[in-house]
Design a protein around this motif. Structure first.
Motif, PDB file in Angstrom:
ATOM      1  N   LEU A 174       0.825  -1.208   0.000  1.00 48.16           N
ATOM      2  CA  LEU A 174       0.000   0.000   0.000  1.00 48.16           C
ATOM      3  C   LEU A 174       0.864   1.264   0.000  1.00 48.16           C
ATOM      4  O   LEU A 174       0.526   2.257  -0.654  1.00 48.16           O
ATOM      5  N   LEU A 175       1.977   1.211   0.707  1.00 51.19           N
ATOM      6  CA  LEU A 175       2.882   2.348   0.710  1.00 51.19           C
ATOM      7  C   LEU A 175       3.454   2.608  -0.683  1.00 51.19           C
ATOM      8  O   LEU A 175       3.640   3.763  -1.075  1.00 51.19           O
ATOM      9  N   VAL A 176       3.742   1.540  -1.420  1.00 52.76           N
ATOM     10  CA  VAL A 176       4.248   1.699  -2.785  1.00 52.76           C
ATOM     11  C   VAL A 176       3.241   2.472  -3.627  1.00 52.76           C
ATOM     12  O   VAL A 176       3.599   3.385  -4.387  1.00 52.76           O
ATOM     13  N   LEU A 177       1.971   2.102  -3.513  1.00 50.80           N
ATOM     14  CA  LEU A 177       0.939   2.778  -4.295  1.00 50.80           C
ATOM     15  C   LEU A 177       0.815   4.244  -3.885  1.00 50.80           C
ATOM     16  O   LEU A 177       0.550   5.115  -4.720  1.00 50.80           O
ATOM     17  N   ALA A 178       1.019   4.518  -2.597  1.00 46.47           N
ATOM     18  CA  ALA A 178       0.887   5.888  -2.112  1.00 46.47           C
ATOM     19  C   ALA A 178       2.078   6.753  -2.483  1.00 46.47           C
ATOM     20  O   ALA A 178       1.942   7.981  -2.606  1.00 46.47           O
ATOM     21  N   ILE A 179       3.259   6.146  -2.652  1.00 44.44           N
ATOM     22  CA  ILE A 179       4.480   6.908  -2.891  1.00 44.44           C
ATOM     23  C   ILE A 179       4.954   6.829  -4.336  1.00 44.44           C
ATOM     24  O   ILE A 179       5.436   7.809  -4.902  1.00 44.44           O
ATOM     25  N   GLY A 180       4.805   5.655  -4.954  1.00 42.58           N
ATOM     26  CA  GLY A 180       5.411   5.416  -6.260  1.00 42.58           C
ATOM     27  C   GLY A 180       4.920   6.368  -7.340  1.00 42.58           C
ATOM     28  O   GLY A 180       5.721   7.001  -8.048  1.00 42.58           O
ATOM     29  N   ILE A 181       3.603   6.486  -7.497  1.00 41.50           N
ATOM     30  CA  ILE A 181       3.052   7.330  -8.559  1.00 41.50           C
ATOM     31  C   ILE A 181       3.358   8.805  -8.314  1.00 41.50           C
ATOM     32  O   ILE A 181       3.843   9.500  -9.224  1.00 41.50           O
ATOM     33  N   PRO A 182       3.116   9.349  -7.104  1.00 40.79           N
ATOM     34  CA  PRO A 182       3.514  10.744  -6.875  1.00 40.79           C
ATOM     35  C   PRO A 182       5.014  10.968  -7.054  1.00 40.79           C
ATOM     36  O   PRO A 182       5.434  12.021  -7.545  1.00 40.79           O
ATOM     37  N   GLY A 183       5.821   9.972  -6.679  1.00 37.18           N
ATOM     38  CA  GLY A 183       7.265  10.111  -6.839  1.00 37.18           C
ATOM     39  C   GLY A 183       7.673  10.203  -8.298  1.00 37.18           C
ATOM     40  O   GLY A 183       8.545  11.002  -8.673  1.00 37.18           O
ATOM     41  N   LEU A 184       7.055   9.376  -9.147  1.00 38.07           N
ATOM     42  CA  LEU A 184       7.346   9.431 -10.584  1.00 38.07           C
ATOM     43  C   LEU A 184       6.908  10.770 -11.168  1.00 38.07           C
ATOM     44  O   LEU A 184       7.627  11.379 -11.978  1.00 38.07           O
ATOM     45  N   ALA A 185       5.732  11.255 -10.733  1.00 36.30           N
ATOM     46  CA  ALA A 185       5.249  12.552 -11.214  1.00 36.30           C
ATOM     47  C   ALA A 185       6.192  13.675 -10.789  1.00 36.30           C
ATOM     48  O   ALA A 185       6.466  14.602 -11.571  1.00 36.30           O
ATOM     49  N   LEU A 186       6.716  13.591  -9.552  1.00 38.66           N
ATOM     50  CA  LEU A 186       7.655  14.604  -9.074  1.00 38.66           C
ATOM     51  C   LEU A 186       8.928  14.584  -9.911  1.00 38.66           C
ATOM     52  O   LEU A 186       9.465  15.646 -10.267  1.00 38.66           O
TER      53      LEU A 186
END
Length: 261
Positions: A122-134
């Motif tokens: 769940l943490l991956v889903l919460a961090i991964g996509i915003p991190g890629l966008a950043l």
């Protein structure tokens, strides 16, 4: 993720070393790994910012080849990964308890493994996509250098080495930044938020070689990880999340790189 107000690993005042000894111990642990990386990253960022090439046109490779001879490249990769986890072995030695759970001070007790793994995903889903966008936005604004997470030539061992590299990063960072530093700084009497902020700044600092944008992104990740760890006190979800994020970046980057702006 279900959160509980806690607690984290308990601190025993009867067996706690002196404050001076704890500070020296922290300095030695950091000098052997992440603190050293932070200092080099600060120097490298200064070098990049003063270079004639604009930051947006510079590149860094996270897992470079270390030899033009395949067998020696593999040997160097394995040795590098192996020796880089020595600080983790040191903190496990320092905080080991004779009674079970042996690594309870680090937030590992061997129970609720399935739930912890699920929380990590769940943490991956919460961090991964915003991190890629950043990262993509930061590249457009010139705040990131171009990051090549792979860097290795295609060999039969390339993917296993990249996965081991992802595991190395996860273990090295989370054991030291969350497990070890949270426990020792509690012993020094620090409050929850000073610990979260200090460890987050450390996490962000050793990523500065990727540019100022990496500092911002990893500072945000550190604040989230630190807040959740302070409330739940369990290290495994963060080990899982960090590994999955890095594994996806290291192995999957060649597939998605042509699609990035």
């Amino acid at each position: 993720m279900t959160l509980r107000r806690a607690q984290g690993p308990t601190v025993s005042s009867t067996s706690a070393p002196s404050r001076g000894r704890i500070w020296w111990e922290i300095a030695i642990v950091l000098a052997l790994g992440l603190g050293e990386s932070a200092i080099y990253s600060i120097v490298q960022l200064a070098y990049r910012l003063t270079d004639v090439t604009p930051l947006a046109d510079q590149t860094t490779t996270l897992n470079p080849s270390r030899s033009d001879r395949e067998v020696f490249d593999l040997i160097y990769q394995v040795l590098g990964i192996g020796f880089s986890i020595v600080p983790v072995l040191l903190v496990c030695f320092l905080l080991w308890q004779n009674a079970r759970p042996h690594l309870g001070r680090l937030g590992l007790d061997g129970t609720r493994v399935g739930r912890d793994v699920g929380h990590g995903i769940l943490l991956v889903l919460a961090i991964g996509i915003p991190g890629l966008a950043l990262y993509v936005g930061g590249r457009m604004l010139g705040l990131f250098v171009a990051v090549d997470p792979g860097g290795l030539d295609a060999h039969w061992w390339t993917v296993p080495i990249l996965l081991l590299s992802a595991a190395r990063a996860s273990i090295m960072e989370e054991f030291v930044v969350l497990g070890y530093l949270f426990f020792r700084l509690r012993q020094l009497g620090w409050g929850m938020w000073p610990i979260i902020i200090a460890t987050s700044v450390l996490r962000a600092s050793y990523h500065l070689y990727q540019g100022p944008g990496a500092f911002i992104g990893n500072l945000a990740m550190g604040l989230l990880f630190g807040w959740l760890f302070a409330r739940g006190g369990r290290l495994l979800p963060f080990l899982v999340a960090h590994f999955l994020i890095d594994a996806a970046a290291f192995v999957g980057y060649p597939l998605v790189a042509p699609l990035l702006p």
